[in-house]
Design a protein around this motif. Structure first.
Motif, PDB file in Angstrom:
ATOM      1  N   ARG A 158     -11.532   0.841   1.159  1.00 41.10           N
ATOM      2  CA  ARG A 158     -10.809   1.936   0.523  1.00 41.10           C
ATOM      3  C   ARG A 158      -9.312   1.644   0.609  1.00 41.10           C
ATOM      4  NH1 ARG A 158     -13.048   6.168   4.618  1.00 41.10           N
ATOM      5  NH2 ARG A 158     -12.324   4.403   5.891  1.00 41.10           N
ATOM      6  N   VAL A 159      -8.692   1.455  -0.540  1.00 42.45           N
ATOM      7  CA  VAL A 159      -7.302   1.008  -0.613  1.00 42.45           C
ATOM      8  C   VAL A 159      -6.446   2.093  -1.257  1.00 42.45           C
ATOM      9  CG1 VAL A 159      -5.744  -0.737  -1.553  1.00 42.45           C
ATOM     10  CG2 VAL A 159      -8.058  -1.391  -0.830  1.00 42.45           C
ATOM     11  N   ALA A 160      -5.307   2.380  -0.651  1.00 37.68           N
ATOM     12  CA  ALA A 160      -4.335   3.291  -1.265  1.00 37.68           C
ATOM     13  C   ALA A 160      -3.172   2.465  -1.785  1.00 37.68           C
ATOM     14  CB  ALA A 160      -3.847   4.317  -0.245  1.00 37.68           C
ATOM     15  N   ASN A 161      -3.060   2.371  -3.096  1.00 33.53           N
ATOM     16  CA  ASN A 161      -1.974   1.597  -3.686  1.00 33.53           C
ATOM     17  C   ASN A 161      -0.711   2.451  -3.776  1.00 33.53           C
ATOM     18  OD1 ASN A 161      -4.218   2.434  -5.593  1.00 33.53           O
ATOM     19  ND2 ASN A 161      -2.466   2.518  -6.984  1.00 33.53           N
ATOM     20  N   PRO A 162       0.462   1.860  -3.518  1.00 31.80           N
ATOM     21  CA  PRO A 162       1.712   2.629  -3.498  1.00 31.80           C
ATOM     22  C   PRO A 162       2.232   3.023  -4.869  1.00 31.80           C
ATOM     23  CG  PRO A 162       2.139   0.327  -3.018  1.00 31.80           C
ATOM     24  CD  PRO A 162       0.651   0.477  -3.064  1.00 31.80           C
ATOM     25  N   VAL A 163       1.757   2.349  -5.932  1.00 33.15           N
ATOM     26  CA  VAL A 163       2.190   2.658  -7.292  1.00 33.15           C
ATOM     27  C   VAL A 163       0.946   2.868  -8.152  1.00 33.15           C
ATOM     28  CG1 VAL A 163       3.524   1.880  -9.289  1.00 33.15           C
ATOM     29  CG2 VAL A 163       4.260   1.248  -6.984  1.00 33.15           C
ATOM     30  N   ALA A 164       0.999   3.831  -9.040  1.00 32.58           N
ATOM     31  CA  ALA A 164      -0.166   4.166  -9.864  1.00 32.58           C
ATOM     32  C   ALA A 164      -0.563   2.998 -10.764  1.00 32.58           C
ATOM     33  CB  ALA A 164       0.131   5.401 -10.715  1.00 32.58           C
ATOM     34  N   ILE A 165      -1.861   2.803 -10.917  1.00 30.74           N
ATOM     35  CA  ILE A 165      -2.403   1.799 -11.832  1.00 30.74           C
ATOM     36  C   ILE A 165      -2.720   2.505 -13.143  1.00 30.74           C
ATOM     37  CG2 ILE A 165      -4.253   0.127 -12.226  1.00 30.74           C
ATOM     38  CD1 ILE A 165      -4.606   0.152  -9.094  1.00 30.74           C
ATOM     39  N   VAL A 166      -1.947   2.220 -14.172  1.00 32.84           N
ATOM     40  CA  VAL A 166      -2.104   2.939 -15.442  1.00 32.84           C
ATOM     41  C   VAL A 166      -2.798   2.104 -16.502  1.00 32.84           C
ATOM     42  CG1 VAL A 166      -0.121   4.419 -14.990  1.00 32.84           C
ATOM     43  CG2 VAL A 166       0.208   2.266 -16.220  1.00 32.84           C
ATOM     44  N   SER A 167      -2.985   0.810 -16.230  1.00 28.92           N
ATOM     45  CA  SER A 167      -3.643  -0.058 -17.203  1.00 28.92           C
ATOM     46  C   SER A 167      -4.299  -1.208 -16.471  1.00 28.92           C
ATOM     47  CB  SER A 167      -2.629  -0.609 -18.212  1.00 28.92           C
ATOM     48  OG  SER A 167      -3.219  -1.614 -19.037  1.00 28.92           O
ATOM     49  N   LEU A 168      -5.413  -1.712 -17.030  1.00 30.79           N
ATOM     50  CA  LEU A 168      -6.073  -2.898 -16.507  1.00 30.79           C
ATOM     51  C   LEU A 168      -6.004  -4.050 -17.499  1.00 30.79           C
ATOM     52  CD1 LEU A 168      -9.247  -1.383 -14.771  1.00 30.79           C
ATOM     53  CD2 LEU A 168      -7.046  -1.993 -13.755  1.00 30.79           C
TER      54      LEU A 168
END
Length: 505
Positions: free
Chosen positions: A41-51
């Motif tokens: 379970r990873v909390a990324n510091p910046v939102a992922i808005v695209s893959l």
């Protein structure tokens, strides 16, 4: 007795199913525990808005952090060197031609074989989209796939950055590369594939059980966006997440003191830099820019604001980057700063502005406020301007600013990515133009001999440094914080953590 095959994504329904079919709680709880152990379970510091790493987000670190687990490149940078990956070998039959030979037996997660047509289609789209990485490929003339395992790239001039550029090109299936819906749940040849994605909120990857390389130990990786640092730390301490990174200096000691948590700090390709708009007075004069540098004690700032999280820079790009070099430091010397201003005709100082993005980087506001205080001591009044990122970026690209504070990441690990991309006169990024610098940067880009390239970049770095095109105060470190039952994490200098070697106890 009914037999069920328990899947990790179905754990939330297991209890109800177990009661329905008469299964005991023991196996259910055991399966649930096993699923938790196999899910990171990873909390990324910046939102992922695209893959989609081929268009507008081709240089976006949140996008690339996930994409690297799914889409693999022909070559990869490991421990500072370029190593074969999906390509097993390559050669230069002449200075304008690169021929790559793909590995046999590699398949995409859907079972289809990897071919040179997939590599060609991926590079074609990256160039056609004209995104932030397209400029790296400006010299490409033709891309050919003469057979299923051979890729030929011809250029209009020699390109010494070919291999480092290719580390940024993940390969997707040619049949899907232009299907926008595909990038809602993309797959490649990588150790994981996307099972679920909600833009700005979460991504769930599942193991690619047919992966050609060493199989990952994790069954799943769950990325979730927690915007506040305090929220990420609390989630880590409460065992709601297993891993996060990008912690500011003032939070690192708190995590180090928490039982069951570990902090790992490592140097990166990232640095802070302060640009002057050299097309605007008084920054058209190099003496003014040099005075601003001499007026600040960056060693003290590092101790006060970034203890253990940054080092005082020795050049315009971090020392971990290929092509970096050690330059003569600017001494903290207020008297010299005042003399330089007087020599430039500003004995009484001047007033100017400094902008930065509120979403920029670690301790940016505190850093900016400290700079303002130092410059006031030499008679330079700096009006701070904290802007929303979209506004900051718009003004930055229009050269509608006096100076700006920000950070950067040499994502390829090669000096060209930062120096040529930003400091060529044609880039028009900070109003500075120097034909000699242009000559060096273009020569380095075209040089196939990597030793000669390094020498050219060292000379280019000296010009940028001595001319004070910007101020380059700090090389940054990244702090990864994770629970002690997470093992096998290997730091990555591009500040995009990988988890294919990670396991949980």
């Amino acid at each position: 007795m009914t037999t069920m095959r328990l899947r990790p994504q179905g754990i939330g329904l297991i209890l109800g199913l177990a009661i329905t079919v008469g299964t005991s709680f023991g196996p259910v709880l055991q399966a649930r525990a096993q699923g938790a152990a196999e899910t990171l379970r990873v909390a990324n510091p910046v939102a992922i808005v695209s893959l989609d790493p081929f268009g507008a987000k081709a240089a976006d670190q949140p996008t690339l952090t996930v994409a690297q687990e799914v889409l693999e490149p022909l070559v990869m940078r490991q421990d500072g060197s370029i190593v074969p990956w999906l390509a097993e070998s390559w050669e230069n039959p002449d200075k304008l031609t690169w021929t790559f030979h793909l590995k046999s037996g590699v398949r995409f997660a859907d079972g289809s074989p990897l071919t040179s047509a997939d590599a060609k289609a991926s590079l074609d789209r990256l160039i056609a989209e004209k995104g932030p990485l397209a400029g790296l490929w400006a010299a490409v003339d033709t891309i050919e796939a003469p057979d299923e395992k051979t890729l030929k790239i011809r250029t209009t001039q020699p390109v010494g950055t070919m291999l480092s550029n290719l580390t940024m090109l993940g390969i997707a299936p040619a049949a899907k590369i232009r299907d926008t819906a595909f990038f809602n749940a993309p797959y490649g040849t990588g150790p994981f594939k996307v099972a679920a994605f909600t833009a700005g909120q979460q991504v769930r990857l599942v193991r690619n059980d047919s992966y050609w390389g060493e199989k990952p130990k994790l069954a799943q990786i769950e990325y979730r966006y927690i915007p506040e640092v305090s929220g990420r730390i609390t989630a880590l301490e409460n065992n709601e997440i297993d891993f996060t990174w990008g912690l500011p200096p003032d939070q690192v000691d708190q995590v180090r003191g928490s039982q069951g948590l570990k902090v790992e700090s490592f140097p990166t390709y990232s640095n802070y830099y302060f640009w002057f708009n050299s097309s605007r007075k008084p920054f058209t004069d190099a003496r003014v820019r040099q005075a601003m540098w001499h007026a600040v004690d960056f060693a003290q700032i590092q101790k006060d604001l970034f203890p253990g999280t940054a080092t005082v820079a020795k050049g315009p790009i971090p020392q971990a980057v290929f092509g970096s070099s050690v330059q003569k430091p600017y001494a903290y010397d207020v008297a010299k700063a005042k003399q330089l201003l007087a020599d430039a005709g500003y004995a009484n100082g001047f007033e100017t502005t400094m902008m930065w993005s509120s979403q920029c980087c670690t301790a940016v506001r505190e850093f900016a406020e400290t700079l303002v205080s130092y410059w006031a001591k030499i008679g330079v009044k700096v009006v701070p301007q904290e802007l929303e990122r979209a506004t900051w970026l718009d003004r930055l690209l229009k050269l509608d600013w006096d100076s700006t504070l920000t950070d950067g990441n040499t994502l390829t690990g090669d000096a060209d990515f930062t120096l040529a991309r930003l400091y060529l006169s044609t880039a028009k990024r900070m109003g500075y133009a120097n034909p000699k610098l242009d000559e060096l940067l273009l020569a380095a880009r075209a040089e196939l001999d990597q030793g000669k390239r390094a020498e050219l970049y060292a000379e280019a770095g000296r010009i940028i440094w001595d001319e004070a095109v910007g101020i380059f105060p700090l090389d940054m470190m990244v702090h990864a914080a994770y629970r002690t039952n997470v093992t096998g994490f290997k730091p990555t200098p591009n500040a995009m953590p990988r988890f294919d070697s990670v396991s949980k106890k």
